[in-house]
Motif scaffolding. Structure first.
Motif, short mmCIF file in Angstrom:
data_model
loop_
_atom_site.label_atom_id
_atom_site.label_comp_id
_atom_site.label_asym_id
_atom_site.label_seq_id
_atom_site.Cartn_x
_atom_site.Cartn_y
_atom_site.Cartn_z
N LYS A 67 0.86 -1.19 0.00
CA LYS A 67 0.00 0.00 0.00
C LYS A 67 0.89 1.23 0.00
CE LYS A 67 -3.73 -2.25 2.61
NZ LYS A 67 -4.54 -2.22 3.86
N GLU A 68 0.94 1.92 -1.14
CA GLU A 68 1.77 3.11 -1.29
C GLU A 68 3.22 2.82 -0.91
OE1 GLU A 68 -0.10 6.30 0.80
OE2 GLU A 68 -1.82 6.37 -0.56
N ARG A 235 8.18 4.42 -8.28
CA ARG A 235 7.58 4.38 -6.94
C ARG A 235 8.64 3.91 -5.94
NH1 ARG A 235 3.50 1.23 -9.40
NH2 ARG A 235 3.71 -0.35 -7.77
#
Length: 312
Positions: A67-68, A235
């Protein structure tokens, strides 16, 4: 361990190995009988799978939830899979390699309670525990369950002090029967130089480690700023521990199957692509930041040039 983590154990429980990975190869063979299985969380350090394959034991995988770019254990999945009576061993990596997560006490307790309920032994690989970001704290699993005979802890100065070539690790085994089997099977080949190096590192390396931690923290900030400016679709989250960066470049290279070879051939940079981490790692690369900043900057420039050229 007492001064840094408040963790104490009996001297009788500590044994030596030529490394954490050799210890895993041996322990799997001692603990799991033919036909029994091992659980680990993915993405996973590749040698966890190699150790299982070497012993001809099936490796059961539980995907971490992302998650993120923060990773979490899927306790429902772990519970379901450890209810299989053939699953006898769980290999935990704390801090986790490759994601860099340091598991919270609540997470460690939940994992252990699931494993104990299902009669599963845990090997806790804690080799990266000293390489924390500032403000982060680490809890050895056995500290939460003192003397538990279902926990084996592996530690080594090799990552912290760059002593891998000395081939020395500590294995903490509370279970007397397993310790006896270890001593019966192992060949006593402890290198006096390795022992002296480990003693010197642990007793006199504290100031050096603090300076290393500062340098690594700055390298991670440099990396984060660099990606934000030159590869904004990548990311990345600064890890809680380790000197390794886990970066998702899938937005740029989703069509590339082997990122290791891609960057070797197109950037002249040797790194580990997600294909080297068992599963649940598509689009990721792992970078070693334990290097001079000038080398990091040069490597990042080559990586960026290769990505942008491929995307044109």
């Amino acid at each position: 361990t007492k001064s840094r983590y408040g963790y104490e154990f009996s001297r009788d429980h500590i044994l030596q190995s030529q490394g954490v990975i050799p210890a895993l190869y041996d322990l799997i063979g001692y603990i799991c009988q033919p036909g029994e299985k091992i659980l680990t969380m993915t993405p996973s350090y590749g040698y966890f799978k190699h150790a299982a394959d070497f012993n001809e034991r099936e490796l059961v995988l539980s995907n971490l939830i992302c998650k993120e770019e923060e990773f979490y254990m899927d306790f429902e999945d772990i519970d379901n899979k450890t209810q299989d009576a053939k699953v006898k061993l769980c290999i935990l990596c704390n801090p986790h390699n490759p994601t860099g997560r340091v598991w919270k006490e609540s997470e460690l307790k939940e994992l252990a309670e699931i494993c104990f309920k299902n009669d599963v032994t845990i090997i806790s690989d804690e080799i990266h525990c000293d390489l924390l970001r500032k403000g982060k704290s680490f809890t050895p699993l056995e500290k939460l369950f003192p003397g538990s005979e279902k926990i084996i802890t592996c530690m080594s100065p090799s990552k912290t002090f760059n002593l891998a070539g000395f081939m020395f690790a500590n294995v903490i085994i509370p279970n007397e029967e397993l310790r006896s089997l270890w001593n019966k099977k192992q060949i006593a080949m402890d290198n006096p130089l390795s022992i002296a190096a480990a003693q010197a590192a642990y007793s006199s390396g504290g100031e050096w480690l603090e300076e290393l931690s500062d340098y690594l923290d700055d390298n991670f900030k440099f990396l984060s700023d660099y990606l934000r400016e030159y590869l904004p679709q990548a990311r990345f989250r600064v890890p809680d521990s380790t000197y390794l960066a886990w970066i998702n470049v899938d937005a740029y290279l989703s069509h590339v199957e082997n990122l290791t070879l891609f960057f070797a051939n197109n950037a002249g940079v040797l790194l580990e692509g997600g294909n080297m981490f068992v599963s649940n790692a598509k689009g990721y690369i792992r970078l070693n930041l334990a290097c001079p900043r000038s080398r990091l900057e040069l490597g990042l420039k080559k990586i960026t040039d290769a990505i942008l050229t491929e995307c044109r």
